[in-house]
Write a protein that holds these residues in place. Sequence first.
Motif, short mmCIF file in Angstrom:
data_model
loop_
_atom_site.label_atom_id
_atom_site.label_comp_id
_atom_site.label_asym_id
_atom_site.label_seq_id
_atom_site.Cartn_x
_atom_site.Cartn_y
_atom_site.Cartn_z
N HIS A 189 -16.60 -6.13 2.36
CA HIS A 189 -16.11 -6.40 1.01
C HIS A 189 -14.68 -6.95 1.10
O HIS A 189 -14.02 -6.81 2.13
CB HIS A 189 -16.16 -5.11 0.17
N HIS A 243 -13.83 -7.16 4.93
CA HIS A 243 -13.67 -6.09 5.94
C HIS A 243 -14.64 -4.96 5.63
O HIS A 243 -15.22 -4.90 4.54
CB HIS A 243 -12.24 -5.55 5.91
N LEU A 263 -7.54 -10.05 -0.22
CA LEU A 263 -7.88 -9.09 0.84
C LEU A 263 -9.12 -9.63 1.53
O LEU A 263 -10.16 -9.80 0.89
CB LEU A 263 -8.15 -7.71 0.22
N LEU A 317 -6.10 5.53 -1.42
CA LEU A 317 -5.18 4.42 -1.18
C LEU A 317 -4.76 3.84 -2.51
O LEU A 317 -5.59 3.69 -3.40
CB LEU A 317 -5.87 3.29 -0.42
N MET A 363 0.81 -1.23 0.00
CA MET A 363 0.00 0.00 0.00
C MET A 363 0.83 1.27 0.00
O MET A 363 1.94 1.32 0.54
CB MET A 363 -0.88 0.04 1.24
N VAL A 374 -11.39 -9.15 -1.62
CA VAL A 374 -10.91 -9.55 -2.94
C VAL A 374 -10.36 -10.97 -2.84
O VAL A 374 -9.53 -11.26 -1.97
CB VAL A 374 -9.81 -8.57 -3.44
N ARG A 418 -11.62 7.88 -0.81
CA ARG A 418 -12.53 8.03 0.33
C ARG A 418 -12.62 9.49 0.72
O ARG A 418 -11.71 10.26 0.47
CB ARG A 418 -12.03 7.29 1.58
N ASN A 431 -3.27 0.39 -3.83
CA ASN A 431 -3.07 -0.99 -3.36
C ASN A 431 -2.52 -1.83 -4.49
O ASN A 431 -3.08 -1.83 -5.59
CB ASN A 431 -4.39 -1.59 -2.92
N TYR A 454 -1.70 -5.66 -5.75
CA TYR A 454 -1.93 -7.08 -5.55
C TYR A 454 -1.04 -7.85 -6.51
O TYR A 454 -1.22 -7.77 -7.73
CB TYR A 454 -3.38 -7.45 -5.86
N ASN A 469 -5.20 -1.23 -7.40
CA ASN A 469 -6.51 -0.71 -7.05
C ASN A 469 -6.32 0.65 -6.38
O ASN A 469 -5.46 0.81 -5.52
CB ASN A 469 -7.21 -1.68 -6.09
N ASP A 479 -14.69 -0.63 5.57
CA ASP A 479 -13.84 0.56 5.63
C ASP A 479 -14.46 1.47 6.69
O ASP A 479 -15.50 2.08 6.45
CB ASP A 479 -13.79 1.25 4.27
N ARG A 515 -2.19 -6.40 -10.07
CA ARG A 515 -3.42 -5.61 -10.07
C ARG A 515 -3.17 -4.40 -9.18
O ARG A 515 -2.63 -4.55 -8.07
CB ARG A 515 -4.58 -6.42 -9.51
C1 MD6 Z 1 -10.28 -3.71 -4.15
N1 MD6 Z 1 -10.06 -2.78 -1.95
O1 MD6 Z 1 -9.07 -3.90 -4.16
C2 MD6 Z 1 -10.97 -3.25 -2.92
N2 MD6 Z 1 -9.99 -1.57 1.42
O2 MD6 Z 1 -10.98 -3.92 -5.15
C3 MD6 Z 1 -10.44 -2.51 -0.68
O3 MD6 Z 1 -11.55 -2.68 -0.31
C4 MD6 Z 1 -9.50 -2.01 0.26
O4 MD6 Z 1 -7.66 -2.46 -1.16
C5 MD6 Z 1 -9.17 -1.11 2.36
C6 MD6 Z 1 -7.83 -1.08 2.16
C7 MD6 Z 1 -7.31 -1.53 0.98
C8 MD6 Z 1 -8.15 -2.01 -0.01
#
Ligand code: MD6
Length: 214
Positions: free
Chosen positions: A188, A132, A129, A119, A62, A190, A211, A121, A123, A207, A134, A205
Amino acid sequence: MSDLFAASMAGQHTHLAAQAGVLHGFALPFAEALLAGIDAALAAAPLRHLVTPGGHVMQVAMSNCGGFGWVSDRRGYRYDRLDPQTGQPWLAFPEGFLQLAGKAAAAAGFAGYVPDACLINRYAPGTRLSLHQDRDEDDRVAPIVSVSLGLPATFLFGGLARGDKPVRVPLLHGDVVVWGGVDRMRFHGVLPVMPGRHPQLGAQRINLTFRKVR
Ligand code: MD6
Ligand code: FE
């Protein structure tokens, strides 16, 4: 999933709940700007594997851009104006980021959306993931706008209770998921990203989740 399939879905909208849906291919016109912005943001604040309060190292790598960044360590989850790793502010939203987030939110029924955090992210294949909510944002109504780039993934979209059975939502490069209002606090996650190579992003990937924190 094939590029032909992706092209056939572009412009479509999949309804997930009263105030949640997928905008297929919505980010494609912004992809070049987003990738340039991600490079700039990650040059300032490199991707890292955060440690959870429980002491686990997160699989997803992240970073952040915008006014606030989401961080985690043994003390807890929080938003911080500064990157704890450098002591510097996160990179301000690069060109195209606020425009995409605002337009996607509006297309999903949330006019006037101005996020203050994004954020980033990453992958790698095999990364997942877990389910969880948010819940570290002060604003629990403004939408989350989640942009998928690179390898496909299966998004899990559940209910307001952890035990509610999630639906599986296939996400492709350029897809945007928006959830807010009465659906803002849905669980939600992944599923593990399958191995593969994306023409622009290679074996990963990325993402972006926008927010509104404050
Ligand atoms: C996604 N990501 O990657 C959704 N939430 O499609 C999330 O819901 C997420 O990647 C909190 C922190 C990091 C995340
Ligand atoms: Fe999330």
